[in-house]
Design a protein around this motif. Structure first.
Motif, PDB file in Angstrom:
ATOM      1  N   LEU A   1      40.462  30.973  38.242  1.00  0.00           N
ATOM      2  CA  LEU A   1      41.325  31.057  37.264  1.00  0.00           C
ATOM      3  C   LEU A   1      42.671  31.546  37.633  1.00  0.00           C
ATOM      4  O   LEU A   1      42.787  32.193  38.532  1.00  0.00           O
ATOM      5  CB  LEU A   1      40.883  31.819  36.145  1.00  0.00           C
ATOM      6  N   ASP A   2      43.827  31.013  36.892  1.00  0.00           N
ATOM      7  CA  ASP A   2      44.882  31.517  36.993  1.00  0.00           C
ATOM      8  C   ASP A   2      45.246  32.824  36.128  1.00  0.00           C
ATOM      9  O   ASP A   2      44.929  32.569  34.821  1.00  0.00           O
ATOM     10  CB  ASP A   2      46.039  30.585  36.714  1.00  0.00           C
ATOM     11  N   VAL A   3      45.327  33.910  36.479  1.00  0.00           N
ATOM     12  CA  VAL A   3      45.249  35.127  35.618  1.00  0.00           C
ATOM     13  C   VAL A   3      46.364  35.221  34.368  1.00  0.00           C
ATOM     14  O   VAL A   3      45.997  35.795  33.324  1.00  0.00           O
ATOM     15  CB  VAL A   3      45.239  36.312  36.183  1.00  0.00           C
ATOM     16  N   GLU A   4      47.406  34.384  34.885  1.00  0.00           N
ATOM     17  CA  GLU A   4      48.584  34.371  33.657  1.00  0.00           C
ATOM     18  C   GLU A   4      48.003  33.373  32.475  1.00  0.00           C
ATOM     19  O   GLU A   4      48.441  33.773  31.410  1.00  0.00           O
ATOM     20  CB  GLU A   4      49.675  33.694  34.448  1.00  0.00           C
ATOM     21  N   VAL A   5      47.203  32.406  32.663  1.00  0.00           N
ATOM     22  CA  VAL A   5      46.619  31.597  31.801  1.00  0.00           C
ATOM     23  C   VAL A   5      45.219  31.315  31.875  1.00  0.00           C
ATOM     24  O   VAL A   5      44.663  29.981  32.042  1.00  0.00           O
ATOM     25  CB  VAL A   5      47.315  30.236  31.495  1.00  0.00           C
TER      26      VAL A   5
ATOM     27  N   ASP B   1      50.078  45.137  33.952  1.00  0.00           N
ATOM     28  CA  ASP B   1      49.058  46.155  33.256  1.00  0.00           C
ATOM     29  C   ASP B   1      47.480  45.616  33.598  1.00  0.00           C
ATOM     30  O   ASP B   1      46.968  44.899  32.780  1.00  0.00           O
ATOM     31  CB  ASP B   1      49.322  46.032  31.647  1.00  0.00           C
ATOM     32  N   LYS B   2      47.256  46.084  34.885  1.00  0.00           N
ATOM     33  CA  LYS B   2      45.764  45.609  35.406  1.00  0.00           C
ATOM     34  C   LYS B   2      44.810  46.134  34.444  1.00  0.00           C
ATOM     35  O   LYS B   2      43.981  45.360  34.172  1.00  0.00           O
ATOM     36  CB  LYS B   2      45.779  46.268  36.560  1.00  0.00           C
TER      37      LYS B   2
ATOM     38  N   GLN C   1      44.468  46.719  31.072  1.00  0.00           N
ATOM     39  CA  GLN C   1      44.318  46.231  29.798  1.00  0.00           C
ATOM     40  C   GLN C   1      43.982  44.704  30.027  1.00  0.00           C
ATOM     41  O   GLN C   1      43.259  44.037  29.263  1.00  0.00           O
ATOM     42  CB  GLN C   1      45.946  46.123  29.117  1.00  0.00           C
ATOM     43  N   LYS C   2      44.600  44.108  31.311  1.00  0.00           N
ATOM     44  CA  LYS C   2      44.383  42.571  31.334  1.00  0.00           C
ATOM     45  C   LYS C   2      42.748  42.574  31.832  1.00  0.00           C
ATOM     46  O   LYS C   2      42.178  41.229  31.219  1.00  0.00           O
ATOM     47  CB  LYS C   2      45.491  41.951  32.553  1.00  0.00           C
ATOM     48  N   LEU C   3      42.256  43.214  32.410  1.00  0.00           N
ATOM     49  CA  LEU C   3      40.891  43.153  32.776  1.00  0.00           C
ATOM     50  C   LEU C   3      39.732  43.281  31.664  1.00  0.00           C
ATOM     51  O   LEU C   3      38.870  42.607  31.490  1.00  0.00           O
ATOM     52  CB  LEU C   3      40.483  44.169  33.931  1.00  0.00           C
ATOM     53  N   ASN C   4      40.201  44.169  30.699  1.00  0.00           N
ATOM     54  CA  ASN C   4      39.436  44.404  29.467  1.00  0.00           C
ATOM     55  C   ASN C   4      39.532  42.826  28.816  1.00  0.00           C
ATOM     56  O   ASN C   4      38.467  42.458  28.124  1.00  0.00           O
ATOM     57  CB  ASN C   4      40.007  45.449  28.658  1.00  0.00           C
ATOM     58  N   GLU C   5      40.603  42.278  28.775  1.00  0.00           N
ATOM     59  CA  GLU C   5      40.913  41.113  27.995  1.00  0.00           C
ATOM     60  C   GLU C   5      40.145  40.063  28.630  1.00  0.00           C
ATOM     61  O   GLU C   5      39.536  39.258  28.006  1.00  0.00           O
ATOM     62  CB  GLU C   5      42.403  40.806  27.801  1.00  0.00           C
ATOM     63  N   LEU C   6      40.094  40.049  29.894  1.00  0.00           N
ATOM     64  CA  LEU C   6      39.576  38.938  30.801  1.00  0.00           C
ATOM     65  C   LEU C   6      37.880  39.311  30.519  1.00  0.00           C
ATOM     66  O   LEU C   6      37.035  38.162  30.106  1.00  0.00           O
ATOM     67  CB  LEU C   6      39.647  39.278  32.142  1.00  0.00           C
TER      68      LEU C   6
END
Length: 495
Positions: A293-297, A329-330, A332-337
């Motif tokens: 995946l592209d972490v931005e989208v 913000d790693k 926060q982004k990891l929780n969202e993923l």
């Protein structure tokens, strides 16, 4: 395999067709438009009794800059430097062009051995072009037709003396590999529990798939430690499903780089359709699939379709979020993923989700561990005794429904295959069993036998309401009745 043969030449002279002819399979994409091949593709070549590695290369362009064509040319020049023999293909119907003369000069300086092949020389149309090839100064040209298989005997005769020379050199350079056997003449057998581990003879088959420009080729280049695959900012560079054999942190692997997969409605170009079909075929041959995946989208609709396709094909799946080095913000982004993964891909619940950076190489250790874990689970086998104890506990905790007052009984369970794990449950009234109860059992298998993420196949077979011991009981009763009848038939006083 005794030597490496690289097929080089201008675009659209028939290099990929010749490659397919030598490997005996339609591995490389072939189309009338020039420039279809971009990466280097390797295959096991076979010509008579000769066995060799054959490399299909991109068409040589007269470009030296950092454009896509320039990068393709540098990759082809690298194949020329590493190959034992270069097969320089020209189009006999077109004749020798200025570009052919230019590249002949490059091969004269850089290649170890060069064989000139005038392709498309069948019939009278290619006679003049084949004669012109003498002017290249690279020896007698071979008249061949890759499409129809003509001239392959001439190519064989040209390769035999070179193959004999390479074989003699290999014998002289062969290292000592003799090992003293222990007393008794053999080594001890390894534990069967480790039989799933990949070996050099049986490497793990890994496919990397995803949307265009997700960084698949860059990731594979970082894994193998060299710029083997063509990369760049342009989306859709990769066309063929290219396989590379490597040792990833001590694990032998064969890694397939696939073309980026867009929505079907957007794919109108014929070559792109062929590329996507080639990528899907690579997934079917793979054992573990990395969905990049592209972490931005992340988790766009196409990502979900790609992941679902891998699961439907029964492959072990690892989800990797690339370009993690660009995220600020790693946590926060990891929780969202993770939240999006659990919500959007419930069929892959528990599958590994790792973050990587193909550009810097960070996270490759986590990716390697996730791949091995998914592969081990994909190969897991559970004993029938454990399964039936588990089934009894599951049905006691949550009994099957009783539609119409008839209780559904799950009598027996066994594992029938691995890769992926598949189970059969003998039951009554299979047609009445709801899908929710099947999901209950599958989720229980994942949790209780530590099989997160891997596809699980659960099949129910109707045993009916017949008593399996009824036939045996009838046989015993009939035997007893027959014995009594014989006793009555005996004359009095006998015995």
């Amino acid at each position: 395999m005794s030597f490496t043969l690289a097929i080089v030449g201008r675009p659209n002279v028939g290099k990929s067709t010749l490659f397919n002819r030598l490997v005996g399979k339609k591995l490389a994409l072939v189309d009338n438009q020039p420039g279809v091949t971009r990466d280097l593709r390797e295959g096991a070549g076979r010509l008579g009794d000769l066995r060799f590695i054959v490399v299909d290369s991109a068409g040589l362009e007269m470009v030296d800059d950092d454009s896509l064509q320039g990068r393709m040319r540098r990759l082809t020049e690298r194949a020329v430097d590493e190959a034992d023999v270069c097969l320089f293909v020209i189009d006999a119907r077109t004749g020798v062009t200025a570009a052919d003369e230019y590249f002949a000069e490059i091969l004269r300086r850089r290649a170890r051995h060069v064989i000139v092949a005038a392709n498309k020389a069948e019939g009278k149309a290619g006679e003049a072009g084949a004669l012109e090839a003498y002017a290249l100064g690279l020896g007698e040209p071979l008249r061949i037709s890759a499409e129809h298989g003509e001239g392959m005997d001439d190519l064989y005769r040209a390769l035999v003396p070179l193959a004999d020379r390479f074989a003699a050199d290999n014998v002289l350079q062969e290292p000592e590999t003799d090992v003293d056997l222990p007393e008794g003449g053999d080594f001890d057998d390894e534990d069967d529990s480790e039989a799933w581990r990949p070996t050099a003879d049986r490497p793990l088959q890994l496919a990397v798939i995803g949307r265009p420009n997700a960084g698949k080729s860059t990731l594979i280049n970082k894994i193998i430690g060299e710029d083997r695959l063509l990369t760049g900012p342009e989306a859709g560079i990769t066309r063929d499903a290219i396989s590379v054999t490597t040792d990833f942190m001590g694990t032998p692997m064969r890694i397939f780089d696939t073309a980026g997969m867009r929505k079907k409605a957007r794919v109108v170009d014929k070559v792109e359709k062929l590329s996507v079909a080639d990528g899907l075929r690579a997934v079917r041959f793979a054992e573990v699939v990395v969905v990049l995946l592209d972490v931005e989208v992340p988790f766009e609709q196409q990502d979900l379709r790609i992941a679902d396709f891998a699961e439907t094909e029964g492959r072990a799946v690892v989800v990797a979020a690339n370009k993690w080095d660009l995220e600020e913000d790693k946590p926060q982004k990891l929780n969202e993923l993770r939240e999006a993964f659990e919500r959007l891909l419930p069929q892959l619940r528990g599958a590994p989700l790792v973050t990587v950076s193909a550009r810097t190489g960070k996270g490759l250790d986590r990716l390697h561990s996730a791949i091995l874990k998914a592969y081990e689970v994909w190969n897991r086998r559970i004993s029938t005794a454990k399964l039936n104890r588990w089934l009894e506990a599951m049905t006691e905790a949550h009994p099957p429904p009783a539609p119409g007052g008839r209780r559904i009984r799950l009598r027996y369970m066994t594992q029938v295959k691995t890769r992926p794990p598949a189970f059969v449950v003998m039951s009554t009234h299979v047609d009445k069993l709801p899908e929710s109860y099947e999901r209950y059992l599958i989720n229980g298998l994942r949790a209780d036998f530590d099989m997160p993420g891997t596809p699980i196949r659960l099949h129910f077979r109707d045993q009916g309401t017949k008593n399996p011991y009824k036939a045996k009981a009838n046989k015993i009763s009939q035997s007893g009745a027959l014995s009594k009848h014989k006793d009555r038939q005996k004359p009095k006083g006998s015995g």
